[in-house]
Design an enzyme around this catalytic site. Structure first.
Site, short mmCIF file in Angstrom:
data_model
loop_
_atom_site.label_atom_id
_atom_site.label_comp_id
_atom_site.label_asym_id
_atom_site.label_seq_id
_atom_site.Cartn_x
_atom_site.Cartn_y
_atom_site.Cartn_z
N CYS A 37 66.03 -61.34 2.70
CA CYS A 37 64.93 -60.77 1.91
C CYS A 37 65.34 -60.37 0.50
CB CYS A 37 64.34 -59.57 2.64
SG CYS A 37 63.96 -59.89 4.36
N HIS A 58 60.60 -51.93 -0.90
CA HIS A 58 60.74 -53.06 0.02
C HIS A 58 59.67 -52.95 1.11
CE1 HIS A 58 62.65 -56.44 1.88
NE2 HIS A 58 62.98 -55.77 2.97
N GLU A 117 64.42 -46.38 3.76
CA GLU A 117 64.18 -46.52 2.32
C GLU A 117 63.69 -45.22 1.72
OE1 GLU A 117 62.23 -49.67 -0.87
OE2 GLU A 117 61.56 -49.73 1.22
N LYS A 150 53.60 -55.43 0.06
CA LYS A 150 53.61 -56.22 1.30
C LYS A 150 52.42 -55.87 2.19
CE LYS A 150 58.58 -57.24 1.72
NZ LYS A 150 59.13 -56.56 0.54
N HIS A 156 55.03 -60.21 4.25
CA HIS A 156 56.46 -60.27 3.97
C HIS A 156 56.91 -61.72 3.83
CE1 HIS A 156 60.57 -59.50 3.69
NE2 HIS A 156 60.83 -58.88 4.84
N PHE A 216 68.06 -58.07 5.79
CA PHE A 216 68.87 -58.13 7.00
C PHE A 216 70.31 -58.43 6.60
CE2 PHE A 216 65.39 -59.49 10.24
CZ PHE A 216 65.11 -58.16 10.49
#
Length: 413
Positions: free
Chosen positions: A172, A304, A315, A336, A341, A400
């Site tokens: 990502c 994010h 986050e 998002k 996403h 990830f």
């Protein structure tokens, strides 16, 4: 990543997107302002035994119409969908930048367009042909379609880029790494102009099964920071920036949209799926330090914000760690919630949203945020966007593997 040495200033002169809520920047921005969701029922391939039946798909994209102006790249309409999206977004960004083609010095240009997955749609089709339909061969262009650097190569061919041309791949954070590397090349004098971002087209049966097995997809929708959040929603998309040195842009009289002031990155080096607070914090602090500003000068942060339980809380903790008391005054949102996403393309699309927010003095909302989740107690601009003057902004991409990246944008010089 910068080591703190001085270099040329880098500016943004072009933006391009293809998303589920708009296949160009004006339509995308209008959808953000309207709080439109691109999440719809899955369609276009056999669903069979899938349990997750929603995604944010790009529909009605006609490559022959959208890419009909391409002249040098003769096989773009035969490429994978992710390359189509990258090509369309790149063309929009280049037109917005007003770059004349062919470039005056093609060896002083770069094309860095990544993909976290590459041509997964082509993979799926090829395997179905071989193992279900018992065909003796796949399409002749199968290999070229699946390669993760194909989008960069297609765009580079069409626009005559002869300098560094390649893909990044970091889940990502893919687009943000691409933008950061392109920034470094320009800052350090290797190139004068760069096309940078990422593209994804991953929504098919095999991909949905793989993500479904990880138990991070929502069956209902993408609701970042909300109490009701129960997973993310996969999306298609591409987001591309045109970057230039300030001198190069000024010399040709370009309209400068924003300055790319800071870029930070850090790895958790801990776990493939469990994030840390330290990694995102270091990435954000590095980007702020590079920009030569203090945390309280950031007015808006495009988070994010994937709507997974761990990511949103983590986050939030990292934002508090970096911004201290200012965290509670900072305007934050996850777009998002609207465009889904798009994996590696997320950082490119969200960079476009962040720059447009600065240009339009309007911060986009986090839709679907009716009640904040436990530990999510910051200002996530719930449901309705906000008119506000934005001077410095930040965009986060946290991938990830613990691959964390952050960009800081400032006003046009």
């Amino acid at each position: 990543m910068s080591n703190g040495k001085p270099g040329r200033r880098v500016v943004v002169t072009g933006l391009g997107v293809v998303t589920p809520i708009g296949q160009n920047v004006p339509d995308f921005w209008a959808s953000l302002k309207a709080g439109k969701s691109g999440v719809t029922p899955l369609a276009g391939f056999p669903l069979d035994d899938l349990k997750i039946l929603i995604a944010a798909q790009i529909k009605d994209f006609d490559p022959k119409q959208r890419l009909k102006h391409f002249k040098r790249d003769r096989i773009i309409t035969l490429a994978d969908r992710y390359s189509w999206f990258a090509a369309a977004a790149a063309e929009e960004a280049i037109k917005m930048a007003g770059l004349e083609m062919p470039l005056a010095d093609p060896y002083r240009s770069a094309c860095i367009i990544g993909s976290g997955a590459g041509g997964l749609t082509t993979f799926e089709t090829a395997y179905r042909d071989l193992f279900i339909h018992n065909k003796r061969a796949t399409h002749p262009l199968t290999l070229l379609r699946i390669i993760g650097s194909s989008a960069a190569a297609h765009v580079g061919i069409e626009f005559g880029v002869k300098g560094p041309t390649f893909a990044t791949c970091s889940a990502c954070s893919t687009a943000t790494h691409a933008i950061g590397i392109a920034r470094d090349y320009i800052r350090d004098g290797m190139t004068d102009v760069a096309i940078a971002g990422a593209s994804e087209s991953v929504i098919n049966y095999g991909t949905m099964k793989a993500w479904q097995a990880l138990h991070v997809l929502s069956p209902e929708g993408c609701f970042p920071f909300a109490k009701k959040r129960n997973g993310t929603v996969l999306a298609d998309g591409a987001g591309i920036l045109v970057l230039e040195s300030l001198e190069h842009a000024q010399a040709r009289g370009a309209t400068i949209l924003a300055e790319l002031c800071g870029y930070g990155m850090a790895s958790d080096s801990q776990d493939m799926v469990k994030p840390t607070v330290e990694g995102p914090s270091v990435a954000m602090l590095s980007a702020i330090a590079e920009a030569g500003i203090t945390p309280d000068q950031i007015d808006y942060l495009n988070a994010h914000g994937t709507a997974t339980a761990d990511n949103d809380i983590n986050e939030t903790k990292a934002i508090k760690n970096v911004f201290k008391d200012h965290a509670y005054k900072l305007a934050i949102s996850s777009t998002k919630s609207m465009h889904g996403h798009p994996l590696g393309a997320g950082g490119g699309i969200e960079a476009v949203a962040t720059i447009m927010a600065m240009r339009e003095s309007w911060a986009p909302p986090t839709i679907g945020l009716d009640e904040p989740g436990e530990g999510c107690d910051l200002d996530y601009i719930p449901n309705v966007g906000r008119e506000m003057k934005l001077r410095y902004t930040m965009s986060n991409s946290l991938a990830f593997g613990g691959l964390n990246t952050s960009l800081v944008f400032g006003p046009a010089p």
